[in-house]
Design a protein around this motif. Sequence first.
Motif, PDB file in Angstrom:
ATOM      1  N   UNK A 110       0.801  -1.219   0.000  1.00 65.55           N
ATOM      2  CA  UNK A 110       0.000   0.000   0.000  1.00 65.55           C
ATOM      3  C   UNK A 110       0.832   1.268   0.000  1.00 65.55           C
ATOM      4  N   UNK A 111       2.064   1.166   0.465  1.00 62.50           N
ATOM      5  CA  UNK A 111       2.950   2.322   0.487  1.00 62.50           C
ATOM      6  C   UNK A 111       3.698   2.528  -0.817  1.00 62.50           C
ATOM      7  N   UNK A 112       3.705   1.532  -1.677  1.00 64.61           N
ATOM      8  CA  UNK A 112       4.414   1.635  -2.949  1.00 64.61           C
ATOM      9  C   UNK A 112       3.512   2.304  -3.971  1.00 64.61           C
ATOM     10  N   UNK A 113       3.931   3.467  -4.420  1.00 64.96           N
ATOM     11  CA  UNK A 113       3.175   4.209  -5.424  1.00 64.96           C
ATOM     12  C   UNK A 113       3.305   3.537  -6.784  1.00 64.96           C
ATOM     13  N   UNK A 114       2.300   3.713  -7.611  1.00 65.67           N
ATOM     14  CA  UNK A 114       2.349   3.220  -8.984  1.00 65.67           C
ATOM     15  C   UNK A 114       3.072   4.245  -9.845  1.00 65.67           C
ATOM     16  N   UNK A 115       4.397   4.247  -9.737  1.00 73.19           N
ATOM     17  CA  UNK A 115       5.192   5.200 -10.491  1.00 73.19           C
ATOM     18  C   UNK A 115       5.334   4.751 -11.939  1.00 73.19           C
ATOM     19  N   UNK A 116       5.743   5.653 -12.783  1.00 76.36           N
ATOM     20  CA  UNK A 116       5.950   5.344 -14.200  1.00 76.36           C
ATOM     21  C   UNK A 116       6.987   4.237 -14.348  1.00 76.36           C
ATOM     22  N   UNK A 117       8.066   4.304 -13.554  1.00 78.50           N
ATOM     23  CA  UNK A 117       9.109   3.293 -13.638  1.00 78.50           C
ATOM     24  C   UNK A 117       8.548   1.910 -13.310  1.00 78.50           C
ATOM     25  N   UNK A 118       7.732   1.853 -12.266  1.00 72.51           N
ATOM     26  CA  UNK A 118       7.145   0.590 -11.843  1.00 72.51           C
ATOM     27  C   UNK A 118       6.206   0.046 -12.925  1.00 72.51           C
ATOM     28  N   UNK A 119       5.375   0.899 -13.489  1.00 67.41           N
ATOM     29  CA  UNK A 119       4.440   0.479 -14.535  1.00 67.41           C
ATOM     30  C   UNK A 119       5.198   0.008 -15.777  1.00 67.41           C
ATOM     31  N   UNK A 120       6.274   0.696 -16.123  1.00 65.83           N
ATOM     32  CA  UNK A 120       7.077   0.316 -17.291  1.00 65.83           C
ATOM     33  C   UNK A 120       7.712  -1.049 -17.089  1.00 65.83           C
ATOM     34  N   UNK A 121       8.251  -1.299 -15.898  1.00 65.94           N
ATOM     35  CA  UNK A 121       8.862  -2.592 -15.608  1.00 65.94           C
ATOM     36  C   UNK A 121       7.839  -3.723 -15.725  1.00 65.94           C
ATOM     37  N   UNK A 122       6.662  -3.498 -15.191  1.00 64.89           N
ATOM     38  CA  UNK A 122       5.609  -4.517 -15.256  1.00 64.89           C
ATOM     39  C   UNK A 122       5.206  -4.765 -16.699  1.00 64.89           C
ATOM     40  N   UNK A 123       5.029  -3.696 -17.464  1.00 64.19           N
ATOM     41  CA  UNK A 123       4.646  -3.838 -18.871  1.00 64.19           C
ATOM     42  C   UNK A 123       5.712  -4.602 -19.646  1.00 64.19           C
ATOM     43  N   UNK A 124       6.977  -4.318 -19.392  1.00 64.32           N
ATOM     44  CA  UNK A 124       8.068  -5.024 -20.069  1.00 64.32           C
ATOM     45  C   UNK A 124       8.086  -6.502 -19.708  1.00 64.32           C
ATOM     46  N   UNK A 125       7.811  -6.814 -18.452  1.00 63.18           N
ATOM     47  CA  UNK A 125       7.767  -8.212 -18.039  1.00 63.18           C
ATOM     48  C   UNK A 125       6.626  -8.947 -18.730  1.00 63.18           C
ATOM     49  N   UNK A 126       5.481  -8.293 -18.866  1.00 59.27           N
ATOM     50  CA  UNK A 126       4.340  -8.901 -19.564  1.00 59.27           C
ATOM     51  C   UNK A 126       4.688  -9.138 -21.025  1.00 59.27           C
ATOM     52  N   UNK A 127       5.289  -8.146 -21.655  1.00 63.24           N
ATOM     53  CA  UNK A 127       5.644  -8.277 -23.078  1.00 63.24           C
ATOM     54  C   UNK A 127       6.667  -9.370 -23.316  1.00 63.24           C
ATOM     55  N   UNK A 128       7.671  -9.465 -22.445  1.00 68.70           N
ATOM     56  CA  UNK A 128       8.684 -10.506 -22.601  1.00 68.70           C
ATOM     57  C   UNK A 128       8.030 -11.883 -22.464  1.00 68.70           C
ATOM     58  N   UNK A 129       7.150 -12.033 -21.499  1.00 70.73           N
ATOM     59  CA  UNK A 129       6.444 -13.293 -21.326  1.00 70.73           C
ATOM     60  C   UNK A 129       5.525 -13.616 -22.490  1.00 70.73           C
ATOM     61  N   UNK A 130       4.945 -12.606 -23.090  1.00 68.86           N
ATOM     62  CA  UNK A 130       4.021 -12.788 -24.211  1.00 68.86           C
ATOM     63  C   UNK A 130       4.750 -13.243 -25.455  1.00 68.86           C
ATOM     64  N   UNK A 131       5.927 -12.696 -25.686  1.00 63.65           N
ATOM     65  CA  UNK A 131       6.669 -12.993 -26.915  1.00 63.65           C
ATOM     66  C   UNK A 131       7.566 -14.224 -26.804  1.00 63.65           C
ATOM     67  N   UNK A 132       7.622 -14.854 -25.650  1.00 63.86           N
ATOM     68  CA  UNK A 132       8.452 -16.068 -25.507  1.00 63.86           C
ATOM     69  C   UNK A 132       7.612 -17.297 -25.528  1.00 63.86           C
TER      70      UNK A 132
END
Length: 79
Positions: A57-79
């Motif tokens: 709850x203390x961790x903000x949804x920062x741009x860096x955090x959202x970008x990392x999550x999106x990259x992880x999803x994309x890597x998993x999608x393309x493998x």
Amino acid sequence: MGKIPSVVASYLKLPDVACYTDHCLRRSSATLLADAGVDITTIKRHAGWKSTTVAEGYVENSIENKTKIANQVLVGYYH
């Protein structure tokens, strides 16, 4: 310690200096640690939280955090 954020905000001439509290430091440090890839257990130890839910709850949804999550999803999608 609790007044340091408002002193810094005053020095920086930010509006509403009373809104800057020690809570801001806890939220900022938790977010920075999460953005750096630190695991939730380490974040909990850093702040003294026992609950994962509270720590998350203390961790903000920062741009860096959202970008990392999106990259992880994309890597998993393309493998």
